[in-house]
Motif scaffolding. Structure first.
Motif, PDB file in Angstrom:
ATOM      1  N   VAL A  93       0.864  -1.169   0.000  1.00  0.00           N
ATOM      2  CA  VAL A  93       0.000   0.000   0.000  1.00  0.00           C
ATOM      3  C   VAL A  93       0.902   1.220   0.000  1.00  0.00           C
ATOM      4  N   TYR A  94       0.670   2.125  -0.931  1.00  0.00           N
ATOM      5  CA  TYR A  94       1.483   3.329  -1.055  1.00  0.00           C
ATOM      6  C   TYR A  94       0.734   4.522  -0.479  1.00  0.00           C
ATOM      7  N   TYR A  95       1.419   5.282   0.382  1.00  0.00           N
ATOM      8  CA  TYR A  95       0.846   6.433   1.064  1.00  0.00           C
ATOM      9  C   TYR A  95       1.603   7.699   0.704  1.00  0.00           C
ATOM     10  N   CYS A  96       0.881   8.805   0.540  1.00  0.00           N
ATOM     11  CA  CYS A  96       1.554  10.085   0.464  1.00  0.00           C
ATOM     12  C   CYS A  96       1.466  10.777   1.816  1.00  0.00           C
ATOM     13  N   ALA A  97       2.417  11.670   2.074  1.00  0.00           N
ATOM     14  CA  ALA A  97       2.513  12.354   3.348  1.00  0.00           C
ATOM     15  C   ALA A  97       2.980  13.781   3.134  1.00  0.00           C
ATOM     16  N   ALA A  98       2.651  14.663   4.091  1.00  0.00           N
ATOM     17  CA  ALA A  98       3.044  16.062   4.028  1.00  0.00           C
ATOM     18  C   ALA A  98       3.542  16.526   5.385  1.00  0.00           C
ATOM     19  N   ASP A  99       4.546  17.392   5.365  1.00  0.00           N
ATOM     20  CA  ASP A  99       5.130  17.943   6.589  1.00  0.00           C
ATOM     21  C   ASP A  99       5.945  19.170   6.222  1.00  0.00           C
ATOM     22  N   PRO A 100       6.171  20.094   7.186  1.00  0.00           N
ATOM     23  CA  PRO A 100       7.037  21.236   6.879  1.00  0.00           C
ATOM     24  C   PRO A 100       8.449  20.850   6.454  1.00  0.00           C
ATOM     25  N   ASN A 101       8.931  19.680   6.907  1.00  0.00           N
ATOM     26  CA  ASN A 101      10.290  19.255   6.607  1.00  0.00           C
ATOM     27  C   ASN A 101      10.333  17.820   6.113  1.00  0.00           C
ATOM     28  N   LEU A 102      11.283  17.534   5.247  1.00  0.00           N
ATOM     29  CA  LEU A 102      11.468  16.185   4.736  1.00  0.00           C
ATOM     30  C   LEU A 102      12.229  15.331   5.744  1.00  0.00           C
ATOM     31  N   SER A 103      11.754  14.115   5.959  1.00  0.00           N
ATOM     32  CA  SER A 103      12.471  13.137   6.753  1.00  0.00           C
ATOM     33  C   SER A 103      12.195  11.760   6.173  1.00  0.00           C
ATOM     34  N   THR A 104      12.911  10.745   6.664  1.00  0.00           N
ATOM     35  CA  THR A 104      12.765   9.392   6.140  1.00  0.00           C
ATOM     36  C   THR A 104      12.023   8.461   7.087  1.00  0.00           C
ATOM     37  N   VAL A 105      11.488   8.980   8.190  1.00  0.00           N
ATOM     38  CA  VAL A 105      10.803   8.163   9.183  1.00  0.00           C
ATOM     39  C   VAL A 105       9.341   8.566   9.283  1.00  0.00           C
ATOM     40  N   VAL A 106       8.483   7.593   9.586  1.00  0.00           N
ATOM     41  CA  VAL A 106       7.044   7.816   9.647  1.00  0.00           C
ATOM     42  C   VAL A 106       6.694   8.911  10.639  1.00  0.00           C
ATOM     43  N   ARG A 107       7.321   8.912  11.809  1.00  0.00           N
ATOM     44  CA  ARG A 107       6.995   9.880  12.860  1.00  0.00           C
ATOM     45  C   ARG A 107       7.338  11.309  12.469  1.00  0.00           C
ATOM     46  N   GLY A 108       8.083  11.495  11.390  1.00  0.00           N
ATOM     47  CA  GLY A 108       8.460  12.823  10.947  1.00  0.00           C
ATOM     48  C   GLY A 108       7.451  13.513  10.053  1.00  0.00           C
ATOM     49  N   TRP A 109       6.327  12.836   9.755  1.00  0.00           N
ATOM     50  CA  TRP A 109       5.341  13.381   8.829  1.00  0.00           C
ATOM     51  C   TRP A 109       3.993  13.595   9.512  1.00  0.00           C
ATOM     52  N   ARG A 110       3.435  14.797   9.365  1.00  0.00           N
ATOM     53  CA  ARG A 110       2.231  15.189  10.086  1.00  0.00           C
ATOM     54  C   ARG A 110       0.949  14.698   9.441  1.00  0.00           C
ATOM     55  N   TYR A 111       0.854  14.739   8.123  1.00  0.00           N
ATOM     56  CA  TYR A 111      -0.385  14.431   7.409  1.00  0.00           C
ATOM     57  C   TYR A 111      -0.199  13.245   6.491  1.00  0.00           C
ATOM     58  N   TRP A 112      -1.247  12.404   6.402  1.00  0.00           N
ATOM     59  CA  TRP A 112      -1.186  11.172   5.632  1.00  0.00           C
ATOM     60  C   TRP A 112      -2.460  10.954   4.829  1.00  0.00           C
ATOM     61  N   GLY A 113      -2.311  10.359   3.661  1.00  0.00           N
ATOM     62  CA  GLY A 113      -3.443   9.898   2.885  1.00  0.00           C
ATOM     63  C   GLY A 113      -3.876   8.512   3.318  1.00  0.00           C
ATOM     64  N   GLN A 114      -4.916   7.996   2.667  1.00  0.00           N
ATOM     65  CA  GLN A 114      -5.482   6.698   3.043  1.00  0.00           C
ATOM     66  C   GLN A 114      -4.772   5.520   2.394  1.00  0.00           C
ATOM     67  N   GLY A 115      -3.965   5.775   1.390  1.00  0.00           N
ATOM     68  CA  GLY A 115      -3.207   4.737   0.724  1.00  0.00           C
ATOM     69  C   GLY A 115      -3.874   4.211  -0.534  1.00  0.00           C
ATOM     70  N   THR A 116      -3.060   3.700  -1.449  1.00  0.00           N
ATOM     71  CA  THR A 116      -3.538   3.052  -2.658  1.00  0.00           C
ATOM     72  C   THR A 116      -2.732   1.775  -2.875  1.00  0.00           C
ATOM     73  N   GLN A 117      -3.423   0.683  -3.206  1.00  0.00           N
ATOM     74  CA  GLN A 117      -2.793  -0.629  -3.298  1.00  0.00           C
ATOM     75  C   GLN A 117      -2.091  -0.806  -4.632  1.00  0.00           C
ATOM     76  N   VAL A 118      -0.837  -1.237  -4.574  1.00  0.00           N
ATOM     77  CA  VAL A 118      -0.073  -1.625  -5.753  1.00  0.00           C
ATOM     78  C   VAL A 118       0.279  -3.099  -5.609  1.00  0.00           C
ATOM     79  N   THR A 119      -0.123  -3.904  -6.583  1.00  0.00           N
ATOM     80  CA  THR A 119       0.174  -5.333  -6.580  1.00  0.00           C
ATOM     81  C   THR A 119       0.881  -5.693  -7.877  1.00  0.00           C
ATOM     82  N   VAL A 120       2.053  -6.310  -7.765  1.00  0.00           N
ATOM     83  CA  VAL A 120       2.854  -6.686  -8.920  1.00  0.00           C
ATOM     84  C   VAL A 120       2.954  -8.204  -8.952  1.00  0.00           C
ATOM     85  N   SER A 121       2.449  -8.817 -10.005  1.00  0.00           N
ATOM     86  CA  SER A 121       2.478 -10.263 -10.142  1.00  0.00           C
ATOM     87  C   SER A 121       3.796 -10.709 -10.756  1.00  0.00           C
TER      88      SER A 121
END
Length: 122
Positions: A93-121
């Motif tokens: 599941v791929y999620y987009c996120a927004a925050d005043p600053n870029l980071s590589t950890v989940v806790r560093g992002w304030r806002y999140w979308g609901q996600g979209t499923q990507v499946t590769v066979s």
């Protein structure tokens, strides 16, 4: 107030491409750093790529370098993730996120979308 909505996921074969979209509501997309994360079943959510505010620099995870590209359309208030040469390891599941600053950890992002499923066979 800030809302994110992902779309564009689906079921594809190994080697195919997908272009994910994330529409930002409540603020201009350029007001925030934007990022993409993904989460496979039984695994932690992991960073894929991010872009800093106001057309700033990008940062890619090793898994995305050379295959994925983040971009923005400020007029449409939308951020994109172009994914090429997909393989089974990209299934998540791929999620987009927004925050005043870029980071590589989940806790560093304030806002999140609901996600979209990507499946590769295989």
């Amino acid at each position: 107030q800030v809302q994110l909505a992902e779309s564009g996921g689906g079921l594809v074969q190994t080697g195919a491409s997908l272009n994910l979209s994330c529409v930002v509501s409540g603020r201009a997309v350029n007001d925030y750093a934007m990022g993409w994360f993904r989460q496979a079943p039984g695994k932690e959510r992991e960073f894929v790529v991010g872009i800093r505010r106001n057309g700033g620099s990008t940062y890619y995870a090793d898994s995305a370098k050379g295959r994925f590209t983040i971009s923005k359309d400020n007029a449409k208030n939308t951020v994109y993730l172009q994914m090429n040469r997909l393989n089974a390891e990209d299934t998540a599941v791929y999620y987009c996120a927004a925050d005043p600053n870029l980071s590589t950890v989940v806790r560093g992002w304030r806002y999140w979308g609901q996600g979209t499923q990507v499946t590769v066979s295989a």
